[in-house]
Design a protein around this motif. Structure first.
Motif, PDB file in Angstrom:
ATOM      1  N   HIS A 173     -17.950 -25.054 -36.636  1.00  0.00           N
ATOM      2  CA  HIS A 173     -16.563 -24.895 -36.178  1.00  0.00           C
ATOM      3  C   HIS A 173     -16.145 -23.422 -36.227  1.00  0.00           C
ATOM      4  O   HIS A 173     -15.512 -22.917 -35.289  1.00  0.00           O
TER       5      HIS A 173
ATOM      6  N   ASN B 189      -9.844 -29.920 -39.771  1.00  0.00           N
ATOM      7  CA  ASN B 189     -10.906 -29.051 -39.258  1.00  0.00           C
ATOM      8  C   ASN B 189     -10.313 -27.823 -38.578  1.00  0.00           C
ATOM      9  O   ASN B 189      -9.301 -27.907 -37.881  1.00  0.00           O
TER      10      ASN B 189
ATOM     11  N   SER C 264     -11.492 -26.370 -36.044  1.00  0.00           N
ATOM     12  CA  SER C 264     -11.561 -26.596 -34.600  1.00  0.00           C
ATOM     13  C   SER C 264     -10.303 -27.303 -34.098  1.00  0.00           C
ATOM     14  O   SER C 264      -9.795 -26.985 -33.016  1.00  0.00           O
TER      15      SER C 264
END
Length: 317
Positions: free
Chosen positions: A29, A158, A160
């Motif tokens: 990520h 996350n 991302s």
């Protein structure tokens, strides 16, 4: 392929489902963000905050304060603010729409494929749940990624997802600045504000976005969190409240800092207290709040420096 995710529930400030990828996935990520993030962020407006280097909560609070002073001409003119929030934002993100926004700027085959792999991965296919199973029932079904169809929702937790969310809401930012002509606008994740001297203008903004956002992005404004009122009453944003001639920490945050430090385990007290000192000092009007926190810290056996900005291990002399 992505590995197994971990799901758990946090209860502050409210119960929320959090997903964490495996360590190797988190490395990917960061690799993806470091490579493709800058090309997107160069086109982001300066009033897009969160998950952008140098644009955290302090940046957002200071930038909003400057906008407030500008629109009110240093508190000499009446003006209003419209504060909006997107309902169940992360679980409402349509990954099909987001994919088109992403691949429009990612032309290299490897990075495009990696982006699509990270975006379209469904962590529910392989995960482990950590914590008390009863905690899951405290998260309303409409806020759970677990309950969404496969094409909807990003896992909170996350890097991302935070980056993808900014790409998604850049559509909102561009409309605010270039279609609605908003001079005084700012967004932090899915909380955003418009400032103007005319309530008619702000009501027009609300009507426009109420129609535009569901049609273009599939997200909806939360009517229960929509606020339109005079700026002079105080503007609450990113944990701080901007009032005439001062910016202070939100009352709930101040009270929470005192409560948590007073009851924290001894091993956690040092780090927790310094974290709250750092948070409180972001506000220029925080001396009294820091003094109260310092009293609690001293009562727990720790010393505090004269500026009331940090604590030390051990007892005062």
């Amino acid at each position: 392929m992505p590995g197994r995710s971990t799901c758990f529930i946090i209860d502050r400030p409210k119960h929320r489902e959090v997903w964490a990828g495996e360590f190797r996935d988190r490395i990917v990520h960061h690799l993806l963000y470091n490579h493709v993030g800058p090309r997107f962020e160069r086109s982001f407006i300066a009033d897009s905050c969160a998950c952008i280097k140098g644009r955290g909560t302090l940046y957002a609070a200071q930038r909003l304060e400057r906008k407030v002073r500008s629109v009110t001409q240093n508190w000499s003119r009446r003006a209003y603010y419209l504060k909006l929030d997107l309902a169940n934002f992360f679980v409402s993100i349509d990954k099909r729409i987001l994919r088109e926004l992403l691949i429009a700027k990612i032309h290299e085959p490897f990075w495009r494929a990696l982006t699509e792999l990270v975006l379209m991965h469904d962590p529910r296919a392989d995960f482990v749940y950590r914590g008390d199973p009863a905690m899951m029932d405290r998260v309303p079904p409409h806020k759970r990624l677990m309950e969404q169809p496969a094409h909807l929702g990003l896992p909170i937790g996350n890097l991302s997802s935070q980056f993808f969310a900014n790409v998604y809401l850049d559509v909102l930012d561009q409309r605010a600045k270039h279609i609605l002509g908003a001079r005084h606008y700012i967004r932090y994740v899915d909380d955003f504000l418009f400032l103007h001297e005319s309530t008619d203008y702000l009501n027009g903004v609300l009507a426009d976005l109420t129609a535009f956002l569901p049609a273009r992005l599939g997200v909806h404004i939360n009517p229960r969190k929509t606020i339109l009122q005079p700026i002079g009453r105080g503007v609450d944003f990113v944990g701080q409240v901007i009032k005439p001639w001062r910016r202070e920490t939100r009352k709930r945050t101040r009270n929470e800092s005192l409560r948590r430090v007073a009851s924290a385990p001894a091993d956690d007290l040092f780090e927790m207290a310094n974290s709250y000192f750092g948070l409180l000092r972001q506000s220029p009007s925080s001396h009294q709040d820091r003094a109260r926190l310092a009293n609690v810290v001293r009562s727990r056996g720790h010393a505090v420096n004269a500026d009331l900005t940090k604590t030390y291990r051990g007892r005062t002399a």
